[in-house]
Design an enzyme around this catalytic site. Structure first.
Site, PDB file in Angstrom:
ATOM      1  N   HIS A 365       0.839  -1.141   0.004  1.00 20.79           N
ATOM      2  CA  HIS A 365      -0.154   0.057   0.036  1.00 20.79           C
ATOM      3  C   HIS A 365       0.792   1.130  -0.059  1.00 20.79           C
ATOM      4  O   HIS A 365       0.330   2.306   0.005  1.00 20.79           O
ATOM      5  CB  HIS A 365      -0.897   0.063   1.471  1.00 20.79           C
ATOM      6  N   LYS A 565      -7.994  14.024   4.689  1.00 24.20           N
ATOM      7  CA  LYS A 565      -7.063  12.769   4.399  1.00 24.20           C
ATOM      8  C   LYS A 565      -5.980  13.085   5.575  1.00 24.20           C
ATOM      9  O   LYS A 565      -6.119  14.267   5.996  1.00 24.20           O
ATOM     10  CB  LYS A 565      -6.505  12.472   3.090  1.00 24.20           C
ATOM     11  N   ARG A 566      -5.148  12.093   5.830  1.00 27.22           N
ATOM     12  CA  ARG A 566      -3.990  12.338   6.786  1.00 27.22           C
ATOM     13  C   ARG A 566      -3.178  13.358   6.415  1.00 27.22           C
ATOM     14  O   ARG A 566      -3.270  13.552   5.354  1.00 27.22           O
ATOM     15  CB  ARG A 566      -3.175  10.930   6.886  1.00 27.22           C
ATOM     16  N   LYS A 571       1.039  14.354   0.666  1.00 21.31           N
ATOM     17  CA  LYS A 571      -0.321  14.838   0.056  1.00 21.31           C
ATOM     18  C   LYS A 571      -0.587  16.484  -0.166  1.00 21.31           C
ATOM     19  O   LYS A 571      -1.569  16.768  -0.615  1.00 21.31           O
ATOM     20  CB  LYS A 571      -1.116  14.333   1.236  1.00 21.31           C
ATOM     21  N   THR A 673      -8.548   6.699  -1.967  1.00 22.83           N
ATOM     22  CA  THR A 673      -9.861   6.203  -1.944  1.00 22.83           C
ATOM     23  C   THR A 673     -11.002   7.414  -1.787  1.00 22.83           C
ATOM     24  O   THR A 673     -11.814   7.241  -2.287  1.00 22.83           O
ATOM     25  CB  THR A 673      -9.992   5.083  -1.108  1.00 22.83           C
ATOM     26  N   LYS A 677     -14.510   8.433  -3.146  1.00 18.20           N
ATOM     27  CA  LYS A 677     -15.683   8.649  -2.745  1.00 18.20           C
ATOM     28  C   LYS A 677     -16.289  10.226  -2.957  1.00 18.20           C
ATOM     29  O   LYS A 677     -17.653  10.347  -3.158  1.00 18.20           O
ATOM     30  CB  LYS A 677     -15.365   8.835  -1.215  1.00 18.20           C
TER      31      LYS A 677
HETATM   32  C1  26W Z   1       4.466   0.428   9.878  1.00 15.99           C
HETATM   33  C2  26W Z   1       3.719   1.962   9.798  1.00 15.99           C
HETATM   34  C3  26W Z   1       2.505   2.081   8.404  1.00 15.99           C
HETATM   35  C4  26W Z   1       1.244   2.144   9.073  1.00 15.99           C
HETATM   36  C5  26W Z   1       0.526   2.000   7.812  1.00 15.99           C
HETATM   37  C6  26W Z   1       3.327   1.983   7.458  1.00 15.99           C
HETATM   38  C7  26W Z   1       2.348   2.048   6.399  1.00 15.99           C
HETATM   39  C8  26W Z   1       1.021   2.091   6.518  1.00 15.99           C
HETATM   40  C9  26W Z   1      -0.089   1.995   5.296  1.00 15.99           C
HETATM   41  C10 26W Z   1       0.454   1.062   4.225  1.00 15.99           C
HETATM   42  C11 26W Z   1      -0.116   3.570   4.889  1.00 15.99           C
HETATM   43  C12 26W Z   1      -1.498   3.452   3.982  1.00 15.99           C
HETATM   44  O1  26W Z   1      -2.582   3.494   4.560  1.00 15.99           O
HETATM   45  N1  26W Z   1      -1.597   3.673   2.846  1.00 15.99           N
HETATM   46  C13 26W Z   1      -2.713   3.841   1.856  1.00 15.99           C
HETATM   47  O2  26W Z   1      -3.202   2.764   1.578  1.00 15.99           O
HETATM   48  C14 26W Z   1      -4.448   3.055   0.589  1.00 15.99           C
HETATM   49  C15 26W Z   1      -5.245   1.797   0.481  1.00 15.99           C
HETATM   50  O3  26W Z   1      -4.630   0.967  -0.396  1.00 15.99           O
HETATM   51  C16 26W Z   1      -4.209   3.784  -0.407  1.00 15.99           C
HETATM   52  O4  26W Z   1      -5.400   4.357  -1.138  1.00 15.99           O
HETATM   53  C17 26W Z   1      -3.356   5.050  -0.394  1.00 15.99           C
HETATM   54  O5  26W Z   1      -2.942   5.758  -1.230  1.00 15.99           O
HETATM   55  C18 26W Z   1      -2.020   4.803   0.702  1.00 15.99           C
HETATM   56  O6  26W Z   1      -1.453   5.722   1.157  1.00 15.99           O
END
Ligand code: 26W
Length: 844
Positions: A365, A565-566, A571, A673, A677
């Site tokens: 992701h 969003k975050r 971003k 996503t 929406k």
């Molecule tokens: C270990 C710390 C950590 C925690 C969460 C690293 C990375 C993440 C996630 C992978 C970050 C995340 O939420 N990525 C998002 O995933 C969405 C669903 O696929 C995408 O639509 C977003 O573009 C992407 O940033």
């Protein structure tokens, strides 16, 4: 007595029955009468009453899967953001009108009661919400599946803005009893940490390990029902199984407590206490590793138990079990499954590796380097000695095979090695150990193949695939935007609810003036609803967190320009606020300007440790403060930061949005996503060529995607630019930048310091996010926004066209794609006999 026609009688019966049940639960479970019950108590009793309706189908679905001995999908994710379960259940059952009547009869306000439920904030953002959209689609499409996660006691923190500064408040979402969780004592398992791995041989004379002197943790599951949308078949209910270490008294280490080592004594009781509130940043903390293993080990034991319920050996296991690893966080599934098979079930190493590979697949992701998980080998050796041994062995075999293919290329071996510089690289482990890795949008997958994991792609080209993300139209249109939904249904029928490709029929309604006007009127009503919500819920706090002033007045005629969003540098909320500063200056210096009135709405959390993201929030709040108090621009520019973004807040904001800001640096947003929406709710996108924006543009067509801007990922790869030159060539940019340094917005020294730091980051010769490089074209695209907004009918036509082209962005499509190409699972509707049987035995 009034005689009702049969259907009405049936409805009347259902209403009365729910009223009765709710009253009964109030008395027997909560010890309260209807008259004295608080809304919270009423919510609880009402949920218990409604819950009865889904229990039969929940049991029937589980029994059907067992009876048919189907291949099951297990979706393992450290994060889930399901939103309110009551509202999801109501939507699934399609009982909204009926339940409104029930509440009316019981003299309770429907929306107030729905608000009583706290969002389970068991995730950070996109990844967690995607898991929930997927589970809802799996339920609606009646696939045999189950999801696993952790039941964090404290979910993602509650965000408050104290005079513009983000303050994190613990989210005690379990403080009042939650009627949507079922504690399953019988399904308790134990997980082992630490200890010493004592080598022994298995029946094949292969290395195996016994663990000595370990810490044992008991883990208890809580099941949450996820109700699928009722179609012609009986609705299905899937399980979200959340593990908790809280409830087992044996987890508490009395010896350590007695020795005065309090923290250590409680560590295993508190493992599921908190969600790590960071996305896109790897933390490398011991508790996080223990959380990941806890989820993996408990879920695998549960999966194997379920399998062995109907099998007495492992021959069929690779056929019956599919496990999806949501990002690398649960990738210890691979060594742990191999360990269980070789150690506990006497399967050979070779066979166990094959089984693990057949069963597991991994979704990536993010491509951001700092988000790629890696674990210190020492830490892993200490906490998970047996799993570490297995990873080492997998890696040794892998390195040997690379040497065979590429003799004399030790540099390549080092680059591919799972263990590198004292760290276990989890993404490499996940790729090596699973049969498929997928990216979440076409560009993202391309970057995975050609850049991030290029050498793995060379070795295993068939493992790579691309499945573009999707969202559930049931929550993010039907449920959150009843006005637009019913207009769409009036126009094209209700087929879109379970088959979003049918939304293309809306294309026939992009020309007629009456339709366009209706669309505009609906959008306006949604904007007014959001304004009401803001006036009620978004009051401003002082430096001590005390609510001191009302939110600014917002004009429903202004363009609602939304970025939710975050908060993250990639971003580029910073670019958005710089543009608003430019607009502000333009309006101030030229009273005859012709810019359209705008309301910019931001929402999103910053990771607690991410100082730059917090400084960006601070800047947005300070600019908002100045602009919103400036008479000169009142009526033309408003800036708002809505606190504590969540699934529920998204449901409020999205219907009202007109402009959707999807402005990440090209190549950095894996998919996004929120973009889907917002477009589905009739917002136009201002966006870069990034993530799923690209596919949305292609589906919608360039003519109806007027606000594309910025460099492409390829262009950025070659770009070199000088921020100084950009400032020189664009005096309005230079002026906006100046305000970061000259205290135009800073209200104190601390803010001045923070904004200067932001200035330095933007003007450094290498800003990885290329903010200033894209700013001129962003500015031009925003001018086009102004121009189009001045022609409401044209805007409406374009927006309806956008909605009509969103068919492929349903999570139903994504799930069908995963099911066909990766999991190879088939829908398994509830068996009518099983349903009848349970209904006869337990129904009323
Ligand atoms: C270990 C710390 C950590 C925690 C969460 C690293 C990375 C993440 C996630 C992978 C970050 C995340 O939420 N990525 C998002 O995933 C969405 C669903 O696929 C995408 O639509 C977003 O573009 C992407 O940033």
């Amino acid at each position: 007595m009034t005689l009702y026609p049969p259907q009405v009688k049936n409805i009347e019966y259902q209403i009365e029955s729910l009223v009765d049940k709710t009253r009964r639960y109030l008395l027997t479970t909560l010890g309260r009468t209807l008259e004295e019950a608080t809304d919270q108590e009423f919510y609880h009793a009402f949920s218990l009453a409604l819950r009865e309706t889904i229990m039969i189908n929940w049991q029937a679905a589980a029994h059907t899967f067992l009876k048919n001995d189907v291949r099951m999908l297990y979706y393992i994710s450290l994060e889930h953001l399901p939103g309110k379960i009551l509202s999801q259940t109501i939507t699934g059952l399609q009982k909204e009108e009926l339940l409104q009547k029930v509440m009316m009869r019981m003299k309770r306000a429907y929306n107030t009661i729905l608000e009583c439920e706290r969002d389970p904030g068991l995730g950070n953002g996109g990844l967690g919400r995607l898991a929930s959209c997927f589970l809802e689609s799996l339920a609606t499409l009646q696939y045999p599946a189950q999801a696993y996660g952790l039941r964090y006691h404290y979910g993602i923190f509650e965000q408050q803005l104290w005079d513009g500064e983000q303050v994190e408040i613990p989210d005690c979402w379990l403080i009042s009893e939650n009627p949507w969780q079922f504690r399953r004592d019988l399904r308790r398992v134990s997980v082992k940490f630490g200890g010493h791995a004592k080598a022994k041989a298995n029946v094949y004379e292969e290395p195996s390990y016994d663990l000595e002197n370990f810490d044992e943790v008991w883990v208890l599951p809580y099941d949450v029902p996820i109700v699928g949308f009722q179609t012609k078949n009986p609705f299905s209910v899937l399980t979200l199984r959340l593990w908790s270490t809280k409830e087992s008294p044996r987890n508490f280490h009395l010896q350590r407590f007695n020795a005065g080592r309090l923290d250590e004594a409680a560590e295993n009781t508190t493992l599921t206490d908190v969600l790590y509130p960071s996305d896109h940043h790897e933390t490398g903390k011991r508790i996080r590793l223990k959380q990941e293993f806890l989820l993996v080990s408990a879920s695998l034991q549960d999966i194997i138990r379920h399998y062995l319920f109907t099998h007495d050996n492992f021959k069929a296991f690779p056929d019956k079990v599919r496990i999806q690893i949501n990002d690398t966080h649960p990738s210890l599934v691979i060594p742990e499954l191999i360990r269980l098979l070789t150690h506990k079930y006497d399967i050979s190493w070779q066979k166990a590796c094959e089984i693990a590979e057949s069963c597991t697949s991994y979704t990536n992701h993010t491509i951001l380097q700092e988000a790629l998980e890696e674990w210190d080998t020492k830490l892993m050796q200490t906490q998970l000695p047996r799993q570490y041994e297995i990873i080492e062995r997998l890696n040794a075999n892998f390195c040997t095979s690379i040497r065979k293919t590429y003799p004399n290329d030790e540099a390549k071996v080092r680059r591919l090695s799972i263990i590198q510089d004292g760290k276990v690289r989890m993404a490499k482990l996940a790729i090596l150990g699973s049969h498929t890795i997928n990216g979440v949008a076409q560009l993202h997958t391309k970057i995975l193949k050609e850049d991030l994991f290029r050498e793995f792609y060379d070795l295993f080209p068939d493992k790579f695939s691309s499945i573009t993300n999707g969202i559930t139209q049931r929550r993010f249109l039907l449920q959150c935007n009843p006005l637009l939904s019913s207009w769409i249904t009036k126009r094209i029928g209700d087929g879109w609810i379970t088959d979003l490709s049918q939304i293309s029929k809306l294309n026939a309604f992009t020309h007629d003036a009456a339709d366009l006007e209706t669309f505009l009127a609906i959008k306006r009503r949604c904007k007014e609803n959001l304004i009401d919500f803001i006036q009620e819920n978004c009051k401003l706090r002082d430096q001590k967190g005390v609510i001191v002033s009302p939110p600014p007045v917002i004009y429903p005629d202004s363009l609602f320009d939304v970025q939710i969003k975050r908060i993250h540098e990639y971003k580029r909320q910073l670019m958005h606020i710089l543009h608003l500063i430019m607009l502000y200056q333009e309006m101030k210096t030229n009273p005859n300007h012709e810019r359209i009135p705008r309301t910019a709405i931001f929402a999103g959390k910053a990771a607690a440790q991410y100082e730059t993201a917090k400084a960006i929030i601070r800047l947005i709040a300070s600019v908002a403060h100045k602009v919103n108090h400036d008479e000169d621009v009142s009526g033309h520019l408003r800036i708002l930061f809505i606190e504590n973004y969540s699934v529920t807040k998204a449901e409020r904001i999205i219907p009202a949005a007109e402009l959707s800001e999807q402005i990440s640096t090209a190549g950095m947003e894996a998919s996004g996503t929120g973009n889907m929406k917002l477009a589905l709710n009739g917002a136009l996108t201002i966006g870069t060529e990034d993530g799923a924006n690209i596919e949305m543009r292609r589906a919608i067509g360039d003519a109806n995607w007027p606000f594309r801007f910025g460099c492409t990922a390829d262009e950025l790869a070659k770009a070199s630019y000088s921020p100084q030159n950009i400032a020189k060539e664009h005096p309005n940019i230079a002026l906006a930048l100046e305000t970061l340094k000259n205290r135009t917005f800073a209200r104190n020294d601390e803010e001045h310091f923070l904004f200067c730091d932001l200035y330095n980051r933007l003007t450094q010769n290498f800003d990885r996010y290329h903010t200033l490089l894209d700013l001129p074209s962003y500015y031009e695209a925003q001018k086009k926004v102004d121009a189009l907004y001045q022609d409401p009918m044209k805007w409406a036509s374009c927006a309806i066209h956008n909605v009509a082209c969103m068919g492929m962005f349903s999570s139903d499509r994504a799930i069908q794609h995963y099911s066909k190409d990766i999991w190879r699972i088939q829908p398994c509707p509830i068996d009518k006999d099983i349903l009848d049987h349970i209904q006869n035995a337990y129904g009323h």
